[in-house]
Scaffold this motif. Structure first.
Motif, PDB file in Angstrom:
ATOM      1  N   ILE A 139       0.833  -1.209   0.000  1.00  0.00           N
ATOM      2  CA  ILE A 139       0.000   0.000   0.000  1.00  0.00           C
ATOM      3  C   ILE A 139       0.864   1.255   0.000  1.00  0.00           C
ATOM      4  O   ILE A 139       0.642   2.183  -0.792  1.00  0.00           O
ATOM      5  N   MET A 140       1.851   1.317   0.874  1.00  0.00           N
ATOM      6  CA  MET A 140       2.647   2.534   1.049  1.00  0.00           C
ATOM      7  C   MET A 140       3.457   2.878  -0.192  1.00  0.00           C
ATOM      8  O   MET A 140       3.620   4.055  -0.531  1.00  0.00           O
ATOM      9  N   HIS A 141       3.980   1.873  -0.885  1.00  0.00           N
ATOM     10  CA  HIS A 141       4.898   2.110  -2.002  1.00  0.00           C
ATOM     11  C   HIS A 141       4.286   1.789  -3.355  1.00  0.00           C
ATOM     12  O   HIS A 141       4.988   1.787  -4.372  1.00  0.00           O
ATOM     13  N   GLU A 142       2.992   1.499  -3.365  1.00  0.00           N
ATOM     14  CA  GLU A 142       2.268   1.238  -4.608  1.00  0.00           C
ATOM     15  C   GLU A 142       2.882   0.094  -5.412  1.00  0.00           C
ATOM     16  O   GLU A 142       2.912   0.118  -6.639  1.00  0.00           O
ATOM     17  N   TYR A 143       3.380  -0.901  -4.703  1.00  0.00           N
ATOM     18  CA  TYR A 143       3.861  -2.094  -5.388  1.00  0.00           C
ATOM     19  C   TYR A 143       2.654  -2.869  -5.924  1.00  0.00           C
ATOM     20  O   TYR A 143       1.580  -2.854  -5.318  1.00  0.00           O
ATOM     21  N   PRO A 144       2.819  -3.572  -7.039  1.00  0.00           N
ATOM     22  CA  PRO A 144       1.693  -4.370  -7.550  1.00  0.00           C
ATOM     23  C   PRO A 144       1.399  -5.537  -6.623  1.00  0.00           C
ATOM     24  O   PRO A 144       2.295  -6.096  -5.987  1.00  0.00           O
ATOM     25  N   LEU A 145       0.131  -5.914  -6.559  1.00  0.00           N
ATOM     26  CA  LEU A 145      -0.245  -7.045  -5.718  1.00  0.00           C
ATOM     27  C   LEU A 145       0.427  -8.332  -6.174  1.00  0.00           C
ATOM     28  O   LEU A 145       0.649  -9.254  -5.379  1.00  0.00           O
ATOM     29  N   HIS A 146       0.788  -8.394  -7.456  1.00  0.00           N
ATOM     30  CA  HIS A 146       1.419  -9.599  -8.005  1.00  0.00           C
ATOM     31  C   HIS A 146       2.862  -9.755  -7.544  1.00  0.00           C
ATOM     32  O   HIS A 146       3.521 -10.728  -7.930  1.00  0.00           O
ATOM     33  N   ILE A 147       3.364  -8.837  -6.735  1.00  0.00           N
ATOM     34  CA  ILE A 147       4.753  -8.958  -6.272  1.00  0.00           C
ATOM     35  C   ILE A 147       4.943 -10.232  -5.455  1.00  0.00           C
ATOM     36  O   ILE A 147       6.046 -10.792  -5.409  1.00  0.00           O
ATOM     37  N   VAL A 148       3.868 -10.706  -4.842  1.00  0.00           N
ATOM     38  CA  VAL A 148       3.984 -11.937  -4.037  1.00  0.00           C
ATOM     39  C   VAL A 148       4.197 -13.155  -4.917  1.00  0.00           C
ATOM     40  O   VAL A 148       4.529 -14.241  -4.401  1.00  0.00           O
ATOM     41  N   GLU A 149       4.015 -13.006  -6.226  1.00  0.00           N
ATOM     42  CA  GLU A 149       4.234 -14.117  -7.154  1.00  0.00           C
ATOM     43  C   GLU A 149       5.547 -13.979  -7.918  1.00  0.00           C
ATOM     44  O   GLU A 149       5.885 -14.845  -8.722  1.00  0.00           O
ATOM     45  N   PRO A 151       9.333 -14.385  -8.625  1.00  0.00           N
ATOM     46  CA  PRO A 151      10.350 -15.311  -8.104  1.00  0.00           C
ATOM     47  C   PRO A 151      11.461 -14.603  -7.341  1.00  0.00           C
ATOM     48  O   PRO A 151      11.915 -15.100  -6.299  1.00  0.00           O
ATOM     49  N   GLY A 152      11.908 -13.458  -7.844  1.00  0.00           N
ATOM     50  CA  GLY A 152      12.990 -12.750  -7.166  1.00  0.00           C
ATOM     51  C   GLY A 152      12.595 -12.309  -5.766  1.00  0.00           C
ATOM     52  O   GLY A 152      13.384 -12.420  -4.816  1.00  0.00           O
ATOM     53  N   PHE A 153      11.372 -11.818  -5.604  1.00  0.00           N
ATOM     54  CA  PHE A 153      10.913 -11.380  -4.283  1.00  0.00           C
ATOM     55  C   PHE A 153      10.763 -12.585  -3.353  1.00  0.00           C
ATOM     56  O   PHE A 153      11.108 -12.519  -2.171  1.00  0.00           O
ATOM     57  N   ASN A 154      10.267 -13.692  -3.901  1.00  0.00           N
ATOM     58  CA  ASN A 154      10.130 -14.902  -3.080  1.00  0.00           C
ATOM     59  C   ASN A 154      11.482 -15.413  -2.593  1.00  0.00           C
ATOM     60  O   ASN A 154      11.626 -15.820  -1.433  1.00  0.00           O
ATOM     61  N   ASP A 155      12.488 -15.402  -3.482  1.00  0.00           N
ATOM     62  CA  ASP A 155      13.830 -15.850  -3.081  1.00  0.00           C
ATOM     63  C   ASP A 155      14.406 -14.934  -2.003  1.00  0.00           C
ATOM     64  O   ASP A 155      15.042 -15.397  -1.048  1.00  0.00           O
ATOM     65  N   PHE A 156      14.182 -13.662  -2.145  1.00  0.00           N
ATOM     66  CA  PHE A 156      14.699 -12.700  -1.173  1.00  0.00           C
ATOM     67  C   PHE A 156      14.078 -12.926   0.204  1.00  0.00           C
ATOM     68  O   PHE A 156      14.772 -12.966   1.226  1.00  0.00           O
ATOM     69  N   VAL A 157      12.756 -13.090   0.247  1.00  0.00           N
ATOM     70  CA  VAL A 157      12.075 -13.300   1.524  1.00  0.00           C
ATOM     71  C   VAL A 157      12.485 -14.631   2.139  1.00  0.00           C
ATOM     72  O   VAL A 157      12.689 -14.738   3.356  1.00  0.00           O
ATOM     73  N   ARG A 158      12.644 -15.666   1.307  1.00  0.00           N
ATOM     74  CA  ARG A 158      13.033 -16.981   1.815  1.00  0.00           C
ATOM     75  C   ARG A 158      14.430 -16.938   2.424  1.00  0.00           C
ATOM     76  O   ARG A 158      14.721 -17.638   3.401  1.00  0.00           O
ATOM     77  N   THR A 159      15.306 -16.119   1.847  1.00  0.00           N
ATOM     78  CA  THR A 159      16.648 -15.965   2.412  1.00  0.00           C
ATOM     79  C   THR A 159      16.588 -15.299   3.777  1.00  0.00           C
ATOM     80  O   THR A 159      17.313 -15.672   4.706  1.00  0.00           O
ATOM     81  N   LEU A 160      15.720 -14.299   3.924  1.00  0.00           N
ATOM     82  CA  LEU A 160      15.590 -13.616   5.202  1.00  0.00           C
ATOM     83  C   LEU A 160      14.961 -14.498   6.265  1.00  0.00           C
ATOM     84  O   LEU A 160      15.394 -14.496   7.416  1.00  0.00           O
ATOM     85  N   GLN A 161      13.916 -15.225   5.882  1.00  0.00           N
ATOM     86  CA  GLN A 161      13.187 -16.066   6.843  1.00  0.00           C
ATOM     87  C   GLN A 161      12.694 -17.325   6.130  1.00  0.00           C
ATOM     88  O   GLN A 161      11.657 -17.304   5.465  1.00  0.00           O
ATOM     89  N   PRO A 162      13.431 -18.408   6.282  1.00  0.00           N
ATOM     90  CA  PRO A 162      13.024 -19.649   5.592  1.00  0.00           C
ATOM     91  C   PRO A 162      11.662 -20.173   6.043  1.00  0.00           C
ATOM     92  O   PRO A 162      11.012 -20.914   5.300  1.00  0.00           O
ATOM     93  N   GLN A 163      11.214 -19.813   7.248  1.00  0.00           N
ATOM     94  CA  GLN A 163       9.945 -20.332   7.735  1.00  0.00           C
ATOM     95  C   GLN A 163       8.734 -19.633   7.112  1.00  0.00           C
ATOM     96  O   GLN A 163       7.605 -20.112   7.250  1.00  0.00           O
ATOM     97  N   PHE A 164       8.965 -18.496   6.447  1.00  0.00           N
ATOM     98  CA  PHE A 164       7.830 -17.725   5.937  1.00  0.00           C
ATOM     99  C   PHE A 164       7.220 -18.411   4.711  1.00  0.00           C
ATOM    100  O   PHE A 164       7.925 -18.796   3.773  1.00  0.00           O
ATOM    101  N   ASN A 165       5.907 -18.550   4.726  1.00  0.00           N
ATOM    102  CA  ASN A 165       5.171 -19.092   3.586  1.00  0.00           C
ATOM    103  C   ASN A 165       4.562 -17.932   2.810  1.00  0.00           C
ATOM    104  O   ASN A 165       3.691 -17.224   3.329  1.00  0.00           O
ATOM    105  N   MET A 166       5.028 -17.729   1.593  1.00  0.00           N
ATOM    106  CA  MET A 166       4.554 -16.606   0.795  1.00  0.00           C
ATOM    107  C   MET A 166       3.053 -16.738   0.531  1.00  0.00           C
ATOM    108  O   MET A 166       2.567 -17.816   0.195  1.00  0.00           O
TER     109      MET A 166
END
Length: 761
Positions: A139-149, A151-166
């Protein structure tokens, strides 16, 4: 670089050799400044070798190193390198002979000190909190909702927290809408608590799909007298039926935010409105708020949009010359050689300007203005370019530069006028009058200039601005009257300069308008008129205008015997128009005795709730004055008594005091406020704080000021003040569902704005 804290105790009197192997004198005292904790002191000792000079000596190779010279401390990093990197020949030789059997490292390699920084405690992983933060980020940065899909964003989040389920697209969309609904409820609760009304501003966006978007912004003052401006709705509408779409947007907003009876003003943008739209909205506005200047507070023009159109027309009228300047700037900025030569010429000519030339963004007219100002200050350098580069054949002439300088004078006028909207805090309505009246005055003066270039440039601008001024001057003037530093005095002063000899007529319009508005607020403060009538007279006659006049029965054998009932109720001349003799005050409520003079016509006049003194007259009309307890003035036959005083002579004085007290009670808050002296003009004066402190002194004006000072004269946000094009919804946002689109845009505004939401919690 890591440091160690392993303590090392130093001998009280270290005896260490110098570089040439000679031992130090026993008189040398050790440095006892502080306890040395670094691990290097297991391998080094210190000693004084001169006045204020202390050196560190390796315990193995006896080599000395700088440690303290005067007040300068050399540190221990170079000492660590001497041991750890094997620079010390003795240490290196020993390490080669006896390596550590487990690690293969040197046995005597200095240990690394453990960090002393406090470690972050283990925080349990929370999937729900992570989902909330991702929704807020989108919401704050007007990123598209599809950012959760992605691959690059998913890899980044998984590196930060492997337990997180996108989360999925639908889940994050639901989280964003849920956040919007939560923030909306908080803002709704906050608006419900404000004491005054809310003003609305309508802005209109379009998309490539020919779909329209109405942005409805609310502006109001809260209980602590802070001005708030926040986006309330984004309504998706078809562009073909804009008239009905705008009405739909307003009605929807009023219903959702519980503002049906709290709307004060409505501000539009002339670029998408027309006379039919204005009339339909005025009818809607009057129906929702019939008591405020009969629905005249519909502001059909956005001040920022009007000024932007003036700036664009001014630039267009000198477009050929402006283009020469723009191409000259491009010639310099698009080549490193040209730019370097330009800089050297500037130094040779010793130009004092500190501005740097740049290519403007033609979607923002203020960047064109800044480009022209910078170029004008360096015009001598541009003139020299023609002799330096033969291919530079677009150099402006001196006449061109003169025209640009005149153009910049009026662009600066427009720039300063709208810059109040780019400040950190949004201005109150009273601040707009200064800027608008200044533009009106300057354009009026310039249009009558003897310089043909100035008059031809400004006449079309004045004609366009005259329409805005004629539509809005009343509301602007009423707003500035609420500033105790100016009141009506600034209106009188500025109108005399704008209108000249005709100023009096326009000043009267403002004076009548603010008194009418005050009267409407006063009506809302008093109880219904039926209560007043029932307490004083059971029977009443309604007038055509809706007011109620108590019915008084005429005397059986009185002076009204020859008049009909209609004649008795007919309104007569005012009290000021009658000629008065010495008044006489009766002690009790009574009826006027029979008047024998046939030429005395006694019309009816309602004045108030106090007794009106008797008036002796000759052969002229005697107005009958109806009072709260139906007392009729006494008509007295002239007496032959030579003395005019009765009794102790103070009874007439009591009547005089009664009259003075009555006249003082009829002075309204508005009249008292306008008659008081102006406050001094202080730079840090806060008009909202002043009205907050004067609530008890002006309870009715206090409510008026709360509504008037929150009137929005602009429909655009501060980021779009200098735009030359209508805002356009991008393809991504226009592809979203209308509910999701409104949730994302409104929630971003509320999260950035934050003030109202935090105050309501």
């Amino acid at each position: 670089m890591e440091t160690a804290i392993v303590p090392a105790t130093m001998p009280d009197t270290p005896i260490t050799p110098t570089e040439n192997g000679e031992p130090l004198s026993s008189e040398v005292k050790p440095n006892k400044r502080r306890r040395k904790k670094s691990i290097v002191w297991d391998y080094f000792t210190v000693g004084t070798v001169g006045d204020g000079c202390i050196r560190a000596f390796c315990n193995q190779c006896k080599k000395s190193f700088a440690y303290i010279t005067g007040s300068k401390l050399a540190g221990t990093s170079h000492l660590k390198r001497h041991i750890a990197l094997g620079i010390c020949p003795v240490s290196r030789q020993r390490n080669q002979q006896s390596p550590d059997p487990k690690t293969g490292n040197a046995v005597n390699e200095p240990r690394k000190r453990q960090r002393t920084t406090q470690r972050i405690a283990n925080i349990p992983f929370n999937q729900e909190n992570c989902n909330h933060e991702i929704a807020k980020m989108i919401i704050m940065h007007e990123y598209p909702l599809h950012i959760v899909e992605h691959p690059g964003f998913n890899d980044f989040v998984r590196t930060l927290q492997p337990q997180f389920n996108m989360v999925s697209f639908n889940t994050i969309q639901g989280d964003c809408v849920a956040m919007y609904l939560k923030e909306k409820q908080s803002l709704l609760n906050f608006i419900n608590e404000i004491p005054g009304r809310v003003s609305l501003a309508l802005d209109f966006w379009i998309s490539n799909q020919t779909v329209g978007y109405v942005f409805v912004t609310g502006q109001f003052i809260d209980t602590e007298w802070n001005l708030h401006r926040c986006l309330l709705n984004v309504v998706t509408v078809p562009c073909l039926d804009l008239n009905g779409a705008l009405q739909q947007a307003v009605v929807s907003c009023l219903s959702e935010w519980h503002l049906e009876n709290r709307l004060f003003t409505l501000t539009l943008d002339q670029s998408f409105s027309n006379e039919n739209i204005n009339e339909s909205l005025r009818a809607l506005f009057s129906g929702r708020n019939p008591y405020v200047l009969h629905g005249q507070l519909l502001i059909a023009n956005c001040f920022v949009c009007v000024v932007s159109l003036l700036a664009q027309e001014a630039l267009w009228s000198v477009g050929v010359t402006v283009n020469k300047i723009r191409e000259s700037v491009k010639f310099v900025k698009t080549s490193d050689t040209h730019e370097e030569t330009f800089f050297h010429l500037k130094e040779q000519l010793k130009e004092p300007s500190t501005k740097d030339i740049f290519i403007d963004d033609q979607s923002k007219w203020n960047t064109t203005y800044d480009m022209l100002v910078a170029a004008c200050e360096l015009k001598q350098v541009f003139l020299c370019l023609e002799t330096t580069f033969p291919d530079y054949n677009i150099a402006p002439t001196m006449d061109d530069w003169k025209q640009i300088e005149i153009l910049c004078t009026y662009l600066k006028l427009f720039f300063d006028a709208v810059s109040i909207l780019t400040a950190q805090t949004y201005p109150t309505a009273s601040a707009f009058y200064h800027e608008v009246s200044k533009v009106q005055l300057e354009l009026t003066h310039a249009s009558m200039s003897n310089d043909p270039f100035i008059s031809n440039l400004t006449k079309p601008l004045k004609e366009k601005f005259d329409r805005y001024w004629s539509d809005c001057f009343l509301v602007l003037a009423i707003a500035v009257v609420m500033d105790p530093r100016f009141k009506m005095k600034l209106v009188e002063f500025s109108f005399s300069r704008i209108y000249g000899d005709d100023a009096g007529m326009w000043i009267k319009i403002v004076d009548d308008g603010i008194h009418e508005l005050y009267h409407e607020y006063t009506i809302q403060e008093v109880p219904p008129p039926e209560t007043f009538v029932e307490e004083r007279n059971e029977s009443s006659i309604p007038e055509e205008n809706g007011s109620i006049i108590p019915k008084i029965e005429p005397p059986e054998n009185g002076y009204l015997q020859g008049l009909s009932e209609e004649g008795y109720l007919q309104e007569g001349p005012s009290q000021e128009d009658a000629r008065h003799e010495m008044p006489h005050q009766e002690d009790a409520c009574h009826e006027m005795p029979h008047q024998e003079d046939a030429c005395h016509e006694v019309p009816h006049q309602v004045v108030g709730c106090h007794e009106v003194p008797h008036q002796e007259v000759g052969c002229h009309e005697v107005p009958h004055q109806e009072v709260g307890c139906h007392e009729v003035p006494h008509q007295e036959v002239p007496s032959s008594d030579p003395l005019i005083s009765i009794g102790d002579g103070l009874s007439d004085f009591e009547v005089y005091i009664s009259e003075i007290s009555g006249s003082q009670q009829t002075r309204s808050e508005l009249d008292q406020y306008l008659e008081e002296s102006l406050l001094p003009r202080e730079h840090d004066f806060n008009i909202l704080s002043w009205w907050k402190l004067n609530k008890r002194k002006y309870p009715i004006l206090w409510r008026m000021a709360s509504d008037i000072l929150s009137i929005p004269f602009s429909t655009v946000s501060s980021d779009n003040v200098f735009d030359t094009e209508r805002k356009k919804m991008d393809n991504y946002h226009s592809s979203l569902h209308p509910v999701t689109l409104e949730a994302l845009i409104c929630a971003k505004d509320w999260l950035q704005y934050g003030g109202a939401l935090q105050s309501s919690e």
